[in-house]
Write a protein that holds these residues in place. Structure first.
Motif, PDB file in Angstrom:
ATOM      1  N   UNK A  81      80.345 -78.532 -63.510  1.00 30.87           N
ATOM      2  CA  UNK A  81      80.209 -79.930 -63.106  1.00 30.87           C
ATOM      3  C   UNK A  81      79.000 -80.016 -62.176  1.00 30.87           C
ATOM      4  N   UNK A  82      78.000 -80.801 -62.555  1.00 29.33           N
ATOM      5  CA  UNK A  82      76.794 -80.883 -61.751  1.00 29.33           C
ATOM      6  C   UNK A  82      76.371 -82.339 -61.583  1.00 29.33           C
ATOM      7  N   UNK A  83      75.546 -82.564 -60.571  1.00 27.30           N
ATOM      8  CA  UNK A  83      75.024 -83.896 -60.304  1.00 27.30           C
ATOM      9  C   UNK A  83      73.553 -83.972 -60.669  1.00 27.30           C
ATOM     10  N   UNK A  84      73.135 -85.165 -61.019  1.00 28.14           N
ATOM     11  CA  UNK A  84      71.738 -85.419 -61.373  1.00 28.14           C
ATOM     12  C   UNK A  84      71.261 -86.639 -60.603  1.00 28.14           C
ATOM     13  N   UNK A  97      68.712 -81.603 -59.805  1.00 29.76           N
ATOM     14  CA  UNK A  97      70.056 -81.276 -60.268  1.00 29.76           C
ATOM     15  C   UNK A  97      70.700 -80.274 -59.311  1.00 29.76           C
ATOM     16  N   UNK A  98      72.022 -80.386 -59.196  1.00 33.43           N
ATOM     17  CA  UNK A  98      72.760 -79.506 -58.293  1.00 33.43           C
ATOM     18  C   UNK A  98      74.144 -79.243 -58.873  1.00 33.43           C
ATOM     19  N   UNK A 140      76.787 -87.773 -62.833  1.00 34.91           N
ATOM     20  CA  UNK A 140      77.523 -86.509 -62.898  1.00 34.91           C
ATOM     21  C   UNK A 140      77.781 -86.185 -64.365  1.00 34.91           C
ATOM     22  N   UNK A 141      77.651 -84.917 -64.674  1.00 31.94           N
ATOM     23  CA  UNK A 141      77.873 -84.462 -66.049  1.00 31.94           C
ATOM     24  C   UNK A 141      78.714 -83.196 -66.045  1.00 31.94           C
ATOM     25  N   UNK A 142      79.531 -83.082 -67.072  1.00 30.01           N
ATOM     26  CA  UNK A 142      80.349 -81.894 -67.280  1.00 30.01           C
ATOM     27  C   UNK A 142      79.746 -81.096 -68.433  1.00 30.01           C
TER      28      UNK A 142
END
Length: 225
Positions: A81-84, A97-98, A140-142
């Motif tokens: 799970x990361x953030x953009x 991205x993190x 947010x993307x999985x």
């Protein structure tokens, strides 16, 4: 002549939750097939499901991946799970991205089929998604991928929308107002003596006599009045 000065400051931008996002509460699904040609042969397929796209802060995110490995290589599922973050200004775009959460599962052996389930606990301090701003975007993307040695890793990306949690503390209703023992259930004060209350209570008064009865009273009584 005045000298020009530059001032720099940081501020926290909080976006209003956009509940009109299409598919916010609908199930998410993604499929991927991959052929293994280098140092192996066969095919690997992956089918991923989530309950919905929108989740509140602190809520549990459940991901299910069905992996069918019909190849000669093993495949290890990974869940990320990361953030953009995207910034737009004067025709330019800056993207960063993190990784927020990362989980791994046991490898799915060759010629095997398994269902892998992972549950992410979304951090309560995670900022809500920003999707309705023209200069800032927080997504947010999985990402679910299969780690296959000596081959490109097949992956699936599903959008995740983080919503702010609205927690209202439970309020205790006020004590009932009245007389008797019920009014002192939540109080340390002892109840008053009911006998004294009975003595202090006003007594009923007889109604005044009628005109006919009043005329029959002695004259001394009427003259005194």
């Amino acid at each position: 002549m005045k000298l020009k000065k530059k001032v720099k400051t940081h501020f926290t931008f909080v976006s209003k939750a956009d509940m009109d996002t299409p598919g916010l509460m609908e199930p998410q699904n993604g499929c991927k097939d991959k052929s293994v040609n280098v140092f192996g042969s066969g095919n690997i397929s992956m089918d991923v499901h989530t309950k919905r796209m929108g989740y509140m802060q602190g809520e549990a995110l459940r991901v299910t991946a069905e992996v069918s490995n019909h190849s000669t290589r093993s495949a290890k599922p990974k869940f990320i799970l990361y953030e953009k973050k995207s910034f737009f200004a004067q025709g330019h775009q800056s993207v960063s991205k993190k990784i927020i959460l990362k989980e791994k599962s046991e490898a799915v052996a060759s010629s095997a089929k398994e269902t892998v389930t992972k549950v992410f606990s979304i951090p309560t301090e995670l900022p809500p998604s920003i999707l309705n701003c023209s200069i800032i975007k927080l997504e947010y993307k999985l990402r679910i991928c299969l780690d296959v040695k000596f081959a490109s890793n097949p992956e699936i990306k599903l959008p995740i929308v983080i919503l702010p949690s609205f927690e209202v503390p439970a309020m205790k209703p006020p004590a009932a107002v009245g007389f008797g023992f019920n009014a002192f259930e939540d109080s340390d004060q002892a109840p008053c003596n009911t006998a004294s209350q009975a003595q202090a209570a006003p007594q009923e008064v007889d109604p005044p006599p009628s005109y006919e009865v009043y005329s029959m009273y002695p004259s001394e009584y009427t003259s005194a009045l």
